[in-house]
Scaffold this active site. Structure first.
Site, PDB file in Angstrom:
ATOM      1  N   THR A 162       0.868  -1.192   0.000  1.00  0.00           N
ATOM      2  CA  THR A 162       0.000   0.000   0.000  1.00  0.00           C
ATOM      3  C   THR A 162       0.903   1.239   0.000  1.00  0.00           C
ATOM      4  O   THR A 162       2.058   1.151   0.403  1.00  0.00           O
ATOM      5  CB  THR A 162      -0.862  -0.050   1.283  1.00  0.00           C
ATOM      6  OG1 THR A 162      -1.891  -0.992   1.085  1.00  0.00           O
ATOM      7  CG2 THR A 162      -1.468   1.287   1.646  1.00  0.00           C
ATOM      8  N   ARG A 190     -15.548  -4.974   1.278  1.00  0.00           N
ATOM      9  CA  ARG A 190     -14.813  -4.647   2.513  1.00  0.00           C
ATOM     10  C   ARG A 190     -14.137  -3.273   2.384  1.00  0.00           C
ATOM     11  O   ARG A 190     -13.538  -2.957   1.368  1.00  0.00           O
ATOM     12  CB  ARG A 190     -13.772  -5.730   2.751  1.00  0.00           C
ATOM     13  CG  ARG A 190     -12.851  -5.481   3.944  1.00  0.00           C
ATOM     14  CD  ARG A 190     -11.511  -4.961   3.499  1.00  0.00           C
ATOM     15  NE  ARG A 190     -10.499  -5.027   4.545  1.00  0.00           N
ATOM     16  CZ  ARG A 190      -9.310  -4.449   4.458  1.00  0.00           C
ATOM     17  NH1 ARG A 190      -8.975  -3.779   3.381  1.00  0.00           N
ATOM     18  NH2 ARG A 190      -8.439  -4.544   5.437  1.00  0.00           N
ATOM     19  N   VAL A 191     -14.256  -2.453   3.409  1.00  0.00           N
ATOM     20  CA  VAL A 191     -13.550  -1.169   3.438  1.00  0.00           C
ATOM     21  C   VAL A 191     -12.509  -1.245   4.544  1.00  0.00           C
ATOM     22  O   VAL A 191     -12.821  -1.652   5.665  1.00  0.00           O
ATOM     23  CB  VAL A 191     -14.524   0.000   3.707  1.00  0.00           C
ATOM     24  CG1 VAL A 191     -13.767   1.319   3.775  1.00  0.00           C
ATOM     25  CG2 VAL A 191     -15.584   0.065   2.616  1.00  0.00           C
ATOM     26  N   GLY A 192     -11.279  -0.884   4.230  1.00  0.00           N
ATOM     27  CA  GLY A 192     -10.197  -0.967   5.214  1.00  0.00           C
ATOM     28  C   GLY A 192      -9.861   0.381   5.828  1.00  0.00           C
ATOM     29  O   GLY A 192     -10.561   1.380   5.615  1.00  0.00           O
ATOM     30  N   ASP A 193      -8.777   0.396   6.576  1.00  0.00           N
ATOM     31  CA  ASP A 193      -8.348   1.615   7.290  1.00  0.00           C
ATOM     32  C   ASP A 193      -8.024   2.760   6.352  1.00  0.00           C
ATOM     33  O   ASP A 193      -8.097   3.930   6.746  1.00  0.00           O
ATOM     34  CB  ASP A 193      -7.112   1.300   8.140  1.00  0.00           C
ATOM     35  CG  ASP A 193      -5.942   0.860   7.267  1.00  0.00           C
ATOM     36  OD1 ASP A 193      -6.084  -0.130   6.533  1.00  0.00           O
ATOM     37  OD2 ASP A 193      -4.893   1.540   7.301  1.00  0.00           O
ATOM     38  N   THR A 213      -0.131   1.660   7.445  1.00  0.00           N
ATOM     39  CA  THR A 213      -0.278   0.551   6.501  1.00  0.00           C
ATOM     40  C   THR A 213      -0.217  -0.753   7.278  1.00  0.00           C
ATOM     41  O   THR A 213       0.348  -0.790   8.369  1.00  0.00           O
ATOM     42  CB  THR A 213       0.824   0.594   5.423  1.00  0.00           C
ATOM     43  OG1 THR A 213       0.819  -0.628   4.680  1.00  0.00           O
ATOM     44  CG2 THR A 213       2.219   0.766   6.010  1.00  0.00           C
ATOM     45  N   GLY A 214      -0.790  -1.811   6.730  1.00  0.00           N
ATOM     46  CA  GLY A 214      -0.797  -3.099   7.429  1.00  0.00           C
ATOM     47  C   GLY A 214      -2.198  -3.690   7.413  1.00  0.00           C
ATOM     48  O   GLY A 214      -2.987  -3.401   6.512  1.00  0.00           O
ATOM     49  N   GLY A 216      -5.724  -3.707   7.915  1.00  0.00           N
ATOM     50  CA  GLY A 216      -6.649  -2.594   8.099  1.00  0.00           C
ATOM     51  C   GLY A 216      -7.569  -2.745   9.291  1.00  0.00           C
ATOM     52  O   GLY A 216      -7.844  -1.780  10.008  1.00  0.00           O
TER      53      GLY A 216
HETATM   54  N1  ASP Z   1      -4.048  -1.224   5.249  1.00  0.00           N
HETATM   55  C1  ASP Z   1      -4.456  -1.769   3.987  1.00  0.00           C
HETATM   56  C2  ASP Z   1      -5.840  -2.394   4.154  1.00  0.00           C
HETATM   57  O1  ASP Z   1      -6.073  -3.067   5.128  1.00  0.00           O
HETATM   58  C3  ASP Z   1      -3.524  -2.797   3.437  1.00  0.00           C
HETATM   59  C4  ASP Z   1      -2.059  -2.443   3.486  1.00  0.00           C
HETATM   60  O2  ASP Z   1      -1.645  -1.487   4.114  1.00  0.00           O
HETATM   61  O3  ASP Z   1      -1.281  -3.144   2.836  1.00  0.00           O
HETATM   62  O4  ASP Z   1      -6.648  -2.237   3.290  1.00  0.00           O
END
Ligand code: ASP
Length: 293
Positions: A162, A190-193, A213-214, A216
């Site tokens: 990301t 799905r909606v992430g962070d 990042t990581g 979510g």
């Molecule tokens: N944080 C992002 C998500 O969960 C993924 C990522 O950072 O690689 O959508």
């Protein structure tokens, strides 16, 4: 200005293209800051990475469990806590530009799903069909080789690559931006962070800005970027990044996140509890961009 190319994946192999792309994103972002604001800078850097195809965003985005592309992004400025996120975007490789339009033209902080195409049209953003890259198709085939959508497949959901950026403009106003395809094999819808203010990004004129990042779901639970910004005044950029990652490691486990930060003095920080997190920043004293993987 500091940018990252995601936490979660392995260290970039020697000569990896992403290393050069991160440095280039910093140069592009700095040129935009010099011409305009911190928001212009983070937007330009993230748009560059969306276009490059080398990261999990824009042209290089990962695929959902159903094999489709659904993008999340957000932008925020410390001026008045203005910001907005967009989720499940399927009509443009530049969801971060759409997020800017929502921030500047509506009262909302999150728009998701099919109607984002109408906003893209209103914003004058070219509406296009999102086609998975060849690399993404190959990885999807590999990940789904042992059968289609089932519980086992969902356990294989994974993040990485990301992109995000944080900066302080010439006027001292901090800004943050993020863009992603999300997690590999996420469920459609799905909606992430990365679409959620306080989680994937935060910017506050009193402290600075952060972009995470990581995984979510864990970043949302902790409200990681907001927590990092609260730590900025006391710990500075480097200390706040370390403290925020230590917090998520203690409460949600290792391998969950990475973060970049900037404080009001323009000092940058980065920390992660994954194997690696590619990042690059501009050192204004030396007038030079640096990268670490
Ligand atoms: N944080 C992002 C998500 O969960 C993924 C990522 O950072 O690689 O959508």
């Amino acid at each position: 200005l500091i940018v990252h190319g995601g936490a979660g994946g392995a260290r970039y192999p020697k000569g990896d293209r992403r290393f050069r792309e991160l440095l280039e994103a910093v140069e592009v972002g700095m040129a935009a800051i010099r011409r305009g604001s911190g928001v212009d800078g983070v937007l330009a850097a993230v748009e560059y990475m969306e276009e490059s195809g080398a990261f999990n965003c824009g042209r290089g985005a990962c695929l959902t469990a159903g094999g489709t592309v659904e993008l999340d992004a957000a932008v925020m400025t410390g001026a008045g806590l203005a910001g907005a996120g967009v989720g499940v975007v399927t009509c443009t490789h530049h969801p971060v530009s759409l997020a800017r339009w929502v921030m500047e033209n509506t009262k909302h902080v999150l728009i998701a799903g099919g109607s984002t195409v109408d906003y893209a049209r209103l914003a004058g953003i070219r509406v296009e069909e999102l086609r998975p890259s060849e690399a993404a198709k190959a990885k999807y085939e590999e990940l789904t080789a042992k059968g289609g959508l089932n519980a086992d497949l969902l356990r294989r959901m994974q993040g990485g690559n990301t992109v995000g950026a944080v900066a302080v403009g010439k006027d001292g106003v901090p800004a943050a931006a993020v863009s992603t395809g999300g997690m590999w094999l996420k469920l459609p819808g799905r909606v992430g962070d990365s679409a959620v203010l306080g989680a994937g990004i935060f910017a506050d004129a009193k402290s600075g800005a952060a972009s995470a990042t990581g995984t979510g779901e864990e970043i949302i639970r902790v409200g990681l970027s907001r927590r990092a910004c609260e730590m900025l005044a006391r710990h500075g950029a480097g200390g706040a990044a370390r403290e925020a990652i230590s917090l998520i490691s203690r409460t949600r486990g290792k391998g969950t996140a990475g973060i970049i930060t900037v404080d009001l003095r323009g000092r940058v920080g980065a920390s992660y509890n994954t194997e690696a997190m590619g990042r690059a920043w501009f050192d204004t004293a030396r007038e030079k961009a640096y990268a670490r993987i």
